[in-house]
Enzyme design. Structure first.
Site, short mmCIF file in Angstrom:
data_model
loop_
_atom_site.label_atom_id
_atom_site.label_comp_id
_atom_site.label_asym_id
_atom_site.label_seq_id
_atom_site.Cartn_x
_atom_site.Cartn_y
_atom_site.Cartn_z
N ARG A 40 2.51 -1.64 -6.14
CA ARG A 40 2.59 -0.36 -6.82
C ARG A 40 3.96 0.32 -6.64
NH1 ARG A 40 -2.01 2.72 -7.14
NH2 ARG A 40 -2.75 1.41 -5.45
N GLY B 167 0.78 -1.23 0.00
CA GLY B 167 0.00 0.00 0.00
C GLY B 167 0.80 1.28 0.00
N ARG C 87 -8.06 3.25 -13.94
CA ARG C 87 -7.93 3.83 -12.60
C ARG C 87 -8.55 5.22 -12.49
NH1 ARG C 87 -3.79 5.06 -10.44
NH2 ARG C 87 -4.43 4.61 -8.31
N CYS D 37 -16.82 4.10 -25.95
CA CYS D 37 -18.16 4.67 -26.02
C CYS D 37 -18.70 4.90 -24.63
CB CYS D 37 -19.08 3.72 -26.77
SG CYS D 37 -18.44 3.39 -28.40
N TYR E 106 -11.18 5.20 -9.68
CA TYR E 106 -10.78 5.81 -8.41
C TYR E 106 -10.62 7.32 -8.49
CZ TYR E 106 -8.86 1.03 -7.74
OH TYR E 106 -8.67 -0.31 -7.68
C1 PLP Z 1 -3.10 -5.13 -3.07
C2 PLP Z 1 -2.33 -5.74 -1.99
C3 PLP Z 1 -0.98 -5.45 -1.85
C4 PLP Z 1 -0.24 -4.48 -2.73
O1 PLP Z 1 -0.75 -3.20 -2.64
P1 PLP Z 1 0.08 -2.00 -3.33
O2 PLP Z 1 -0.78 -0.82 -3.10
O3 PLP Z 1 0.22 -2.34 -4.77
O4 PLP Z 1 1.39 -1.94 -2.65
C5 PLP Z 1 -0.28 -6.09 -0.85
N1 PLP Z 1 -0.89 -7.00 -0.04
C6 PLP Z 1 -2.19 -7.30 -0.16
C7 PLP Z 1 -2.79 -8.29 0.74
C8 PLP Z 1 -2.96 -6.69 -1.14
O5 PLP Z 1 -4.26 -6.99 -1.24
#
Ligand code: PLP
Length: 463
Positions: free
Chosen positions: A323, A278, A360, A391, A364
Protein backbone atom coordinates in the site's frame (compact mmCIF):
# COMPACT_ATOMS: atom_id res chain seq x y z
CA UNK A 1 -38.22 15.33 9.28
CA UNK A 2 -40.17 12.19 10.14
CA UNK A 3 -39.19 8.97 8.46
CA UNK A 4 -42.74 8.49 7.20
CA UNK A 5 -42.18 11.50 4.96
CA UNK A 6 -40.04 9.22 2.82
CA UNK A 7 -41.51 6.75 0.43
CA UNK A 8 -40.79 3.17 1.45
CA UNK A 9 -37.19 3.13 0.38
CA UNK A 10 -33.83 1.72 1.18
CA UNK A 11 -33.07 1.60 4.91
CA UNK A 12 -33.34 5.24 5.91
CA UNK A 13 -32.11 4.54 9.42
CA UNK A 14 -28.68 3.80 7.90
CA UNK A 15 -28.34 7.12 6.15
CA UNK A 16 -28.72 9.48 9.08
CA UNK A 17 -25.90 11.94 8.78
CA UNK A 18 -23.62 10.40 11.35
CA UNK A 19 -20.02 9.95 10.26
CA UNK A 20 -16.44 11.05 10.42
CA UNK A 21 -16.84 14.36 8.64
CA UNK A 22 -16.45 17.49 10.68
CA UNK A 23 -16.66 20.84 8.96
CA UNK A 24 -16.50 21.11 5.19
CA UNK A 25 -13.01 21.95 3.92
CA UNK A 26 -12.27 25.63 3.41
CA UNK A 27 -11.69 25.19 -0.32
CA UNK A 28 -13.45 22.39 -2.17
CA UNK A 29 -11.21 22.91 -5.20
CA UNK A 30 -8.00 22.35 -3.25
CA UNK A 31 -6.14 19.09 -3.88
CA UNK A 32 -4.28 18.01 -0.75
CA UNK A 33 -0.87 16.68 -1.87
CA UNK A 34 -1.04 14.17 0.96
CA UNK A 35 -3.82 12.22 -0.71
CA UNK A 36 -3.19 12.94 -4.42
CA UNK A 37 -0.25 11.64 -6.44
CA UNK A 38 2.75 13.88 -7.03
CA UNK A 39 1.99 15.23 -10.49
CA UNK A 40 -1.67 16.09 -9.83
CA UNK A 41 -2.67 19.73 -10.22
CA UNK A 42 -5.49 21.81 -11.73
CA UNK A 43 -4.98 23.58 -15.06
CA UNK A 44 -6.08 27.15 -15.79
CA UNK A 45 -9.64 25.92 -16.50
CA UNK A 46 -9.85 24.12 -13.16
CA UNK A 47 -9.54 20.67 -14.75
CA UNK A 48 -7.41 18.17 -12.84
CA UNK A 49 -4.30 17.06 -14.69
CA UNK A 50 -1.99 14.18 -13.85
CA UNK A 51 1.28 13.35 -15.58
CA UNK A 52 0.56 16.40 -17.74
CA UNK A 53 -2.78 15.09 -19.07
CA UNK A 54 -6.20 16.38 -18.14
CA UNK A 55 -8.87 14.04 -16.89
CA UNK A 56 -11.44 15.08 -19.48
CA UNK A 57 -9.10 13.81 -22.17
CA UNK A 58 -8.47 10.63 -20.21
CA UNK A 59 -12.21 10.05 -19.78
CA UNK A 60 -12.85 10.61 -23.48
CA UNK A 61 -10.07 8.33 -24.57
CA UNK A 62 -10.34 5.51 -22.02
CA UNK A 63 -13.86 5.86 -20.63
CA UNK A 64 -14.92 5.78 -16.99
CA UNK A 65 -14.54 4.38 -14.47
CA UNK A 66 -10.79 4.12 -14.82
CA UNK A 67 -7.86 3.82 -12.45
CA UNK A 68 -5.32 6.47 -13.37
CA UNK A 69 -1.81 5.64 -12.19
CA UNK A 70 0.96 8.24 -11.94
CA UNK A 71 4.08 6.37 -13.10
CA UNK A 72 6.59 8.98 -11.88
CA UNK A 73 4.97 8.90 -8.46
CA UNK A 74 5.12 5.09 -8.35
CA UNK A 75 8.76 5.03 -9.35
CA UNK A 76 9.76 7.75 -6.93
CA UNK A 77 8.02 6.04 -4.00
CA UNK A 78 9.65 2.72 -4.91
CA UNK A 79 13.02 4.48 -5.15
CA UNK A 80 12.49 6.28 -1.84
CA UNK A 81 11.96 2.92 -0.09
CA UNK A 82 14.95 1.41 -1.84
CA UNK A 83 17.21 4.35 -0.98
CA UNK A 84 15.95 4.61 2.61
CA UNK A 85 16.78 0.97 3.33
CA UNK A 86 20.11 1.04 1.52
CA UNK A 87 22.45 -1.84 0.83
CA UNK A 88 21.99 -3.71 4.10
CA UNK A 89 18.28 -4.30 3.70
CA UNK A 90 15.86 -5.53 1.07
CA UNK A 91 12.56 -4.03 0.00
CA UNK A 92 9.96 -6.47 -1.28
CA UNK A 93 6.94 -4.83 -2.92
CA UNK A 94 3.78 -6.74 -1.89
CA UNK A 95 2.32 -7.65 -5.27
CA UNK A 96 -1.15 -8.31 -3.91
CA UNK A 97 -1.65 -4.53 -3.49
CA UNK A 98 -1.57 -4.16 -7.27
CA UNK A 99 0.30 -6.26 -9.78
CA UNK A 100 0.69 -5.94 -13.52
CA UNK A 101 3.56 -6.58 -15.88
CA UNK A 102 4.35 -2.88 -16.25
CA UNK A 103 4.57 -2.53 -12.49
CA UNK A 104 6.87 -5.55 -12.27
CA UNK A 105 9.20 -3.95 -14.85
CA UNK A 106 9.23 -0.64 -12.95
CA UNK A 107 10.06 -2.44 -9.70
CA UNK A 108 12.80 -4.40 -11.41
CA UNK A 109 14.29 -1.22 -12.84
CA UNK A 110 14.12 0.52 -9.48
CA UNK A 111 15.91 -2.36 -7.75
CA UNK A 112 13.06 -3.68 -5.62
CA UNK A 113 12.18 -7.29 -4.92
CA UNK A 114 8.69 -8.74 -5.11
CA UNK A 115 6.32 -10.68 -2.84
CA UNK A 116 3.79 -12.96 -4.50
CA UNK A 117 1.17 -15.12 -2.83
CA UNK A 118 -0.37 -17.22 -5.57
CA UNK A 119 0.48 -19.02 -8.78
CA UNK A 120 -1.15 -16.19 -10.71
CA UNK A 121 0.99 -13.53 -9.09
CA UNK A 122 4.09 -15.67 -9.60
CA UNK A 123 3.25 -16.13 -13.28
CA UNK A 124 2.77 -12.38 -13.72
CA UNK A 125 6.10 -11.63 -12.03
CA UNK A 126 8.04 -14.19 -14.05
CA UNK A 127 6.41 -13.24 -17.34
CA UNK A 128 7.51 -9.62 -16.83
CA UNK A 129 11.08 -10.67 -16.24
CA UNK A 130 11.47 -10.33 -12.47
CA UNK A 131 14.48 -12.53 -11.63
CA UNK A 132 13.20 -15.49 -9.61
CA UNK A 133 15.83 -15.03 -6.91
CA UNK A 134 14.26 -11.64 -6.12
CA UNK A 135 10.81 -13.14 -5.57
CA UNK A 136 9.42 -14.23 -2.19
CA UNK A 137 6.49 -16.64 -2.16
CA UNK A 138 3.89 -16.18 0.59
CA UNK A 139 0.53 -17.62 1.55
CA UNK A 140 -1.06 -19.77 4.23
CA UNK A 141 -2.17 -22.52 1.84
CA UNK A 142 0.08 -22.73 -1.18
CA UNK A 143 -0.88 -25.70 -3.32
CA UNK A 144 1.63 -28.43 -4.11
CA UNK A 145 1.55 -27.27 -7.75
CA UNK A 146 2.29 -23.67 -6.73
CA UNK A 147 5.15 -24.77 -4.51
CA UNK A 148 6.61 -26.95 -7.24
CA UNK A 149 6.46 -24.11 -9.73
CA UNK A 150 8.10 -21.69 -7.29
CA UNK A 151 10.90 -24.12 -6.42
CA UNK A 152 11.47 -24.97 -10.10
CA UNK A 153 11.58 -21.29 -11.00
CA UNK A 154 14.17 -20.79 -8.25
CA UNK A 155 12.38 -18.20 -6.10
CA UNK A 156 14.66 -16.54 -3.57
CA UNK A 157 12.56 -17.58 -0.60
CA UNK A 158 9.39 -19.34 0.36
CA UNK A 159 7.80 -18.10 3.56
CA UNK A 160 6.56 -21.14 5.47
CA UNK A 161 3.27 -20.69 7.26
CA UNK A 162 2.49 -24.04 8.94
CA UNK A 163 4.00 -27.33 10.10
CA UNK A 164 2.45 -29.11 7.13
CA UNK A 165 3.99 -26.64 4.75
CA UNK A 166 7.47 -27.17 6.17
CA UNK A 167 7.20 -30.83 5.24
CA UNK A 168 5.50 -30.14 1.92
CA UNK A 169 8.11 -27.68 0.68
CA UNK A 170 10.97 -29.86 1.95
CA UNK A 171 9.54 -32.85 0.12
CA UNK A 172 9.10 -31.01 -3.18
CA UNK A 173 12.57 -29.44 -2.97
CA UNK A 174 14.08 -32.88 -2.31
CA UNK A 175 12.22 -34.37 -5.27
CA UNK A 176 13.55 -31.58 -7.46
CA UNK A 177 17.04 -32.14 -6.12
CA UNK A 178 17.44 -28.66 -4.72
CA UNK A 179 17.80 -26.84 -1.42
CA UNK A 180 15.10 -24.19 -1.02
CA UNK A 181 15.75 -21.00 0.93
CA UNK A 182 12.90 -20.45 3.41
CA UNK A 183 11.77 -18.12 6.15
CA UNK A 184 9.36 -19.13 8.87
CA UNK A 185 6.44 -16.84 9.47
CA UNK A 186 5.64 -16.36 13.11
CA UNK A 187 2.84 -14.54 14.91
CA UNK A 188 4.27 -12.40 17.64
CA UNK A 189 1.06 -11.57 19.47
CA UNK A 190 1.00 -7.92 18.48
CA UNK A 191 -2.27 -6.37 17.54
CA UNK A 192 -1.61 -3.49 15.19
CA UNK A 193 -3.66 -0.39 15.89
CA UNK A 194 -5.91 -0.60 12.92
CA UNK A 195 -9.19 -2.08 11.73
CA UNK A 196 -9.73 -5.52 13.22
CA UNK A 197 -10.22 -7.25 9.88
CA UNK A 198 -6.85 -6.16 8.59
CA UNK A 199 -4.81 -6.65 11.72
CA UNK A 200 -2.89 -9.90 11.44
CA UNK A 201 -0.38 -10.52 14.18
CA UNK A 202 -2.56 -11.30 17.14
CA UNK A 203 -2.62 -15.04 17.58
CA UNK A 204 -6.26 -15.87 16.87
CA UNK A 205 -5.84 -15.83 13.10
CA UNK A 206 -4.92 -18.00 10.16
CA UNK A 207 -1.45 -16.66 9.35
CA UNK A 208 1.85 -17.76 10.81
CA UNK A 209 3.00 -20.01 13.62
CA UNK A 210 2.60 -18.59 17.14
CA UNK A 211 5.67 -17.81 19.21
CA UNK A 212 3.50 -18.55 22.19
CA UNK A 213 3.83 -22.02 23.68
CA UNK A 214 7.09 -22.63 21.82
CA UNK A 215 5.36 -23.49 18.54
CA UNK A 216 7.56 -21.26 16.40
CA UNK A 217 10.68 -22.67 18.09
CA UNK A 218 9.45 -26.17 17.29
CA UNK A 219 8.84 -25.20 13.65
CA UNK A 220 12.42 -23.93 13.37
CA UNK A 221 13.69 -27.13 15.02
CA UNK A 222 11.93 -29.27 12.43
CA UNK A 223 12.91 -27.11 9.46
CA UNK A 224 16.58 -27.11 10.50
CA UNK A 225 16.56 -30.91 10.40
CA UNK A 226 15.46 -31.04 6.78
CA UNK A 227 18.38 -31.06 4.32
CA UNK A 228 16.34 -29.71 1.44
CA UNK A 229 15.51 -26.50 3.34
CA UNK A 230 17.89 -23.66 4.02
CA UNK A 231 16.36 -21.66 6.86
CA UNK A 232 17.44 -18.07 6.26
CA UNK A 233 15.29 -16.24 8.74
CA UNK A 234 12.12 -15.38 10.58
CA UNK A 235 9.20 -13.44 9.16
CA UNK A 236 6.62 -11.31 10.95
CA UNK A 237 3.82 -9.19 9.48
CA UNK A 238 1.70 -7.40 12.05
CA UNK A 239 -1.08 -5.72 10.12
CA UNK A 240 -2.06 -3.04 7.65
CA UNK A 241 -2.53 0.71 7.45
CA UNK A 242 -0.33 1.16 10.55
CA UNK A 243 0.93 4.59 11.62
CA UNK A 244 2.32 3.75 15.04
CA UNK A 245 5.81 2.20 15.03
CA UNK A 246 5.43 0.71 18.51
CA UNK A 247 3.88 -2.48 17.09
CA UNK A 248 7.04 -3.06 15.05
CA UNK A 249 9.11 -2.47 18.13
CA UNK A 250 7.37 -5.24 20.05
CA UNK A 251 7.47 -7.53 17.01
CA UNK A 252 11.22 -6.97 16.50
CA UNK A 253 11.85 -7.58 20.19
CA UNK A 254 10.04 -10.91 20.07
CA UNK A 255 11.54 -12.03 16.75
CA UNK A 256 15.05 -11.26 18.02
CA UNK A 257 14.16 -13.20 21.18
CA UNK A 258 13.45 -16.20 18.97
CA UNK A 259 16.74 -15.73 17.06
CA UNK A 260 18.52 -15.78 20.39
CA UNK A 261 16.76 -18.97 21.48
CA UNK A 262 17.70 -20.54 18.14
CA UNK A 263 21.34 -19.55 18.61
CA UNK A 264 21.34 -20.95 22.16
CA UNK A 265 19.71 -24.23 21.15
CA UNK A 266 21.21 -24.91 17.72
CA UNK A 267 24.33 -22.78 17.60
CA UNK A 268 23.14 -20.98 14.44
CA UNK A 269 22.51 -17.31 13.97
CA UNK A 270 19.85 -16.94 11.28
CA UNK A 271 21.01 -14.21 8.91
CA UNK A 272 17.71 -12.46 8.07
CA UNK A 273 14.54 -11.06 9.56
CA UNK A 274 11.56 -9.79 7.66
CA UNK A 275 9.31 -7.30 9.43
CA UNK A 276 6.53 -7.39 6.82
CA UNK A 277 4.56 -4.49 5.43
CA UNK A 278 1.53 -2.62 6.65
CA UNK A 279 2.74 0.97 6.66
CA UNK A 280 -0.15 3.42 6.43
CA UNK A 281 -0.93 6.04 3.79
CA UNK A 282 -3.14 9.14 3.75
CA UNK A 283 -6.65 8.39 2.51
CA UNK A 284 -7.91 11.67 3.91
CA UNK A 285 -6.24 14.86 5.10
CA UNK A 286 -6.54 13.57 8.68
CA UNK A 287 -3.97 10.79 8.08
CA UNK A 288 -0.27 11.48 8.70
CA UNK A 289 1.89 8.73 7.26
CA UNK A 290 5.60 8.42 7.91
CA UNK A 291 8.25 8.82 5.24
CA UNK A 292 10.26 5.73 4.18
CA UNK A 293 13.49 7.18 5.59
CA UNK A 294 11.89 7.63 9.03
CA UNK A 295 10.56 4.08 8.92
CA UNK A 296 13.91 2.67 7.81
CA UNK A 297 15.75 4.51 10.54
CA UNK A 298 13.29 3.46 13.23
CA UNK A 299 13.31 -0.22 12.19
CA UNK A 300 17.05 -0.45 11.85
CA UNK A 301 17.60 1.18 15.25
CA UNK A 302 15.10 -1.15 16.89
CA UNK A 303 16.68 -4.28 15.39
CA UNK A 304 20.26 -3.15 16.11
CA UNK A 305 19.40 -2.33 19.72
CA UNK A 306 17.60 -5.64 20.28
CA UNK A 307 20.46 -7.62 18.72
CA UNK A 308 23.08 -5.86 20.78
CA UNK A 309 21.14 -6.67 23.91
CA UNK A 310 20.91 -10.32 22.83
CA UNK A 311 24.58 -10.39 21.71
CA UNK A 312 23.62 -11.38 18.19
CA UNK A 313 25.03 -10.19 14.90
CA UNK A 314 22.47 -7.81 13.40
CA UNK A 315 20.59 -9.76 10.72
CA UNK A 316 19.78 -8.40 7.29
CA UNK A 317 16.35 -6.75 7.44
CA UNK A 318 13.67 -6.95 4.81
CA UNK A 319 10.37 -5.11 4.61
CA UNK A 320 7.34 -5.60 2.39
CA UNK A 321 5.43 -2.39 1.69
CA UNK A 322 2.52 -2.73 -0.73
CA UNK A 323 0.00 0.00 0.00
CA UNK A 324 2.71 2.53 0.96
CA UNK A 325 4.20 2.32 -2.54
CA UNK A 326 1.23 1.95 -4.87
CA UNK A 327 -1.67 3.28 -2.79
CA UNK A 328 -1.14 7.01 -3.24
CA UNK A 329 -0.10 6.71 -6.90
CA UNK A 330 -3.56 6.21 -8.41
CA UNK A 331 -7.03 7.67 -8.32
CA UNK A 332 -10.29 6.31 -9.66
CA UNK A 333 -12.00 8.51 -12.21
CA UNK A 334 -15.80 8.26 -12.29
CA UNK A 335 -18.61 10.01 -14.12
CA UNK A 336 -21.53 11.21 -12.04
CA UNK A 337 -24.78 9.60 -13.20
CA UNK A 338 -27.37 10.80 -10.72
CA UNK A 339 -27.51 13.31 -7.88
CA UNK A 340 -30.27 12.55 -5.38
CA UNK A 341 -30.81 14.95 -2.48
CA UNK A 342 -32.55 13.37 0.53
CA UNK A 343 -33.91 16.26 2.49
CA UNK A 344 -32.43 16.57 5.99
CA UNK A 345 -30.07 13.67 5.36
CA UNK A 346 -27.53 13.99 2.59
CA UNK A 347 -27.18 13.87 -1.17
CA UNK A 348 -26.52 10.54 -2.84
CA UNK A 349 -24.14 10.83 -5.79
CA UNK A 350 -24.16 7.74 -8.00
CA UNK A 351 -21.13 6.94 -10.11
CA UNK A 352 -20.59 4.48 -12.94
CA UNK A 353 -18.57 2.00 -10.82
CA UNK A 354 -18.75 1.14 -7.13
CA UNK A 355 -18.02 -1.84 -4.92
CA UNK A 356 -16.81 -3.82 -7.93
CA UNK A 357 -13.85 -1.44 -8.36
CA UNK A 358 -13.45 -0.47 -4.69
CA UNK A 359 -14.62 -2.99 -2.12
CA UNK A 360 -12.61 -1.47 0.73
CA UNK A 361 -15.33 0.86 1.97
CA UNK A 362 -17.83 -1.98 2.25
CA UNK A 363 -15.27 -4.47 3.55
CA UNK A 364 -13.30 -2.39 6.05
CA UNK A 365 -15.36 0.74 6.50
CA UNK A 366 -12.43 2.47 4.81
CA UNK A 367 -12.43 6.24 4.48
CA UNK A 368 -11.71 8.03 1.23
CA UNK A 369 -11.64 11.55 -0.12
CA UNK A 370 -13.29 12.74 -3.34
CA UNK A 371 -13.15 15.81 -5.54
CA UNK A 372 -14.91 17.30 -8.54
CA UNK A 373 -12.18 17.14 -11.18
CA UNK A 374 -13.64 18.07 -14.58
CA UNK A 375 -14.00 21.70 -13.47
CA UNK A 376 -13.59 23.86 -10.43
CA UNK A 377 -16.65 25.27 -8.70
CA UNK A 378 -17.51 28.27 -6.55
CA UNK A 379 -20.67 26.62 -5.21
CA UNK A 380 -20.95 25.93 -1.49
CA UNK A 381 -20.37 22.52 0.08
CA UNK A 382 -22.98 19.77 0.12
CA UNK A 383 -22.77 16.67 2.27
CA UNK A 384 -22.75 13.65 -0.01
CA UNK A 385 -22.35 9.93 -0.02
CA UNK A 386 -20.73 8.63 -3.18
CA UNK A 387 -22.31 5.33 -4.15
CA UNK A 388 -21.95 2.85 -6.99
CA UNK A 389 -24.34 1.28 -9.45
CA UNK A 390 -24.61 -2.16 -7.83
CA UNK A 391 -27.72 -3.84 -6.46
CA UNK A 392 -26.63 -3.57 -2.85
CA UNK A 393 -27.25 -0.77 -0.37
CA UNK A 394 -23.74 -1.26 1.09
CA UNK A 395 -22.32 -0.28 -2.30
CA UNK A 396 -20.62 2.85 -0.97
CA UNK A 397 -17.41 4.33 -2.37
CA UNK A 398 -17.06 7.35 -0.08
CA UNK A 399 -19.25 7.37 2.99
CA UNK A 400 -19.08 11.04 3.96
CA UNK A 401 -17.75 13.70 1.65
CA UNK A 402 -18.35 17.31 0.79
CA UNK A 403 -18.74 18.15 -2.88
CA UNK A 404 -19.83 21.41 -4.51
CA UNK A 405 -23.62 21.85 -4.41
CA UNK A 406 -23.79 22.45 -8.17
CA UNK A 407 -22.57 18.90 -8.87
CA UNK A 408 -24.50 17.49 -11.81
CA UNK A 409 -24.74 14.37 -14.00
CA UNK A 410 -21.85 14.33 -16.45
CA UNK A 411 -19.34 15.82 -14.03
CA UNK A 412 -16.21 13.80 -13.43
CA UNK A 413 -15.21 13.10 -9.86
CA UNK A 414 -12.12 11.29 -8.64
CA UNK A 415 -11.34 9.28 -5.52
CA UNK A 416 -7.62 9.48 -4.64
CA UNK A 417 -5.39 6.85 -3.03
CA UNK A 418 -7.03 3.90 -4.78
CA UNK A 419 -3.78 2.39 -6.07
CA UNK A 420 -3.72 -0.42 -3.51
CA UNK A 421 -6.29 -3.18 -3.02
CA UNK A 422 -8.85 -1.72 -5.44
CA UNK A 423 -8.04 -3.14 -8.88
CA UNK A 424 -6.51 -6.18 -7.18
CA UNK A 425 -9.74 -6.85 -5.25
CA UNK A 426 -12.07 -5.84 -8.10
CA UNK A 427 -14.95 -8.15 -8.96
CA UNK A 428 -17.50 -8.68 -11.68
CA UNK A 429 -20.48 -8.26 -9.40
CA UNK A 430 -23.60 -7.57 -11.47
CA UNK A 431 -21.47 -8.50 -14.49
CA UNK A 432 -19.96 -5.07 -14.34
CA UNK A 433 -16.74 -4.88 -16.37
CA UNK A 434 -13.57 -4.21 -14.43
CA UNK A 435 -12.02 -0.81 -15.23
CA UNK A 436 -8.68 -0.35 -16.96
CA UNK A 437 -5.51 0.90 -15.33
CA UNK A 438 -4.14 3.81 -17.32
CA UNK A 439 -0.57 4.85 -16.57
CA UNK A 440 0.35 8.48 -17.20
CA UNK A 441 3.77 10.04 -17.47
CA UNK A 442 5.21 13.13 -19.17
CA UNK A 443 2.06 13.96 -21.10
CA UNK A 444 1.61 10.37 -22.33
CA UNK A 445 -1.05 7.91 -21.25
CA UNK A 446 -1.00 4.18 -21.85
CA UNK A 447 -3.24 1.35 -20.78
CA UNK A 448 -1.33 -1.14 -18.66
CA UNK A 449 -4.37 -3.27 -17.78
CA UNK A 450 -7.18 -2.96 -20.29
CA UNK A 451 -10.86 -2.62 -19.52
CA UNK A 452 -12.72 -5.89 -19.35
CA UNK A 453 -15.16 -6.50 -22.18
CA UNK A 454 -18.41 -8.42 -22.46
CA UNK A 455 -16.44 -10.83 -24.60
CA UNK A 456 -14.13 -11.48 -21.65
CA UNK A 457 -17.17 -12.24 -19.50
CA UNK A 458 -18.80 -14.51 -22.02
CA UNK A 459 -15.59 -16.35 -22.77
CA UNK A 460 -15.72 -17.89 -19.30
CA UNK A 461 -19.39 -18.75 -19.56
CA UNK A 462 -19.21 -21.99 -21.48
CA UNK A 463 -22.57 -23.52 -20.50
C1 PLP B 1 -0.37 -7.82 2.82
C2 PLP B 1 1.02 -8.10 3.17
C3 PLP B 1 1.99 -7.12 2.96
C4 PLP B 1 1.69 -5.75 2.43
O1 PLP B 1 0.85 -5.03 3.26
P1 PLP B 1 0.63 -3.46 2.97
O2 PLP B 1 -0.36 -3.07 3.99
O3 PLP B 1 0.10 -3.36 1.58
O4 PLP B 1 1.95 -2.81 3.12
C5 PLP B 1 3.30 -7.44 3.25
N1 PLP B 1 3.63 -8.67 3.71
C6 PLP B 1 2.72 -9.63 3.91
C7 PLP B 1 3.14 -10.95 4.40
C8 PLP B 1 1.38 -9.38 3.65
O5 PLP B 1 0.47 -10.35 3.87
Amino acid sequence: MSRSAHPAGPRHADVLPEGHYSAPPADLNALDPKVWSQTVTRDEHGVLTVGGIDVKRLAEEYGTPAYVLDEDDFRSRARAWRTAFGENADVFYAGKAFLSRAVVRWLNEEGLNLDVCSGGELATALSAGMPAERIAFHGNNKSAAEIRRAVEAGVGRIVLDSFQEIVRVAHIARELGTRQRVQIRVTVGVEAHTHEFIATAHEDQKFGIPLAGGQAAEAVRRALQLDSLEVIGIHSHIGSQIFDMSGFEVAAHRVVGLLKDIRDEHGVELPEIDLGGGLGIAYTSDDDPREPHEIAKALSEIVTRECEAAKLRTPRISVEPGRAIVGPTAFTLYEVGTVKPLEGLRTYVSVDGGMSDNIRTALYDAEYSVALVSRSSDAGPMLTRVVGKHCESGDIVVKDAFLPSDLAPGDLIAVPATGAYCRSMASNYNHVLRPPVVAVKDGQARVIVRRETEEDLLRLDVG
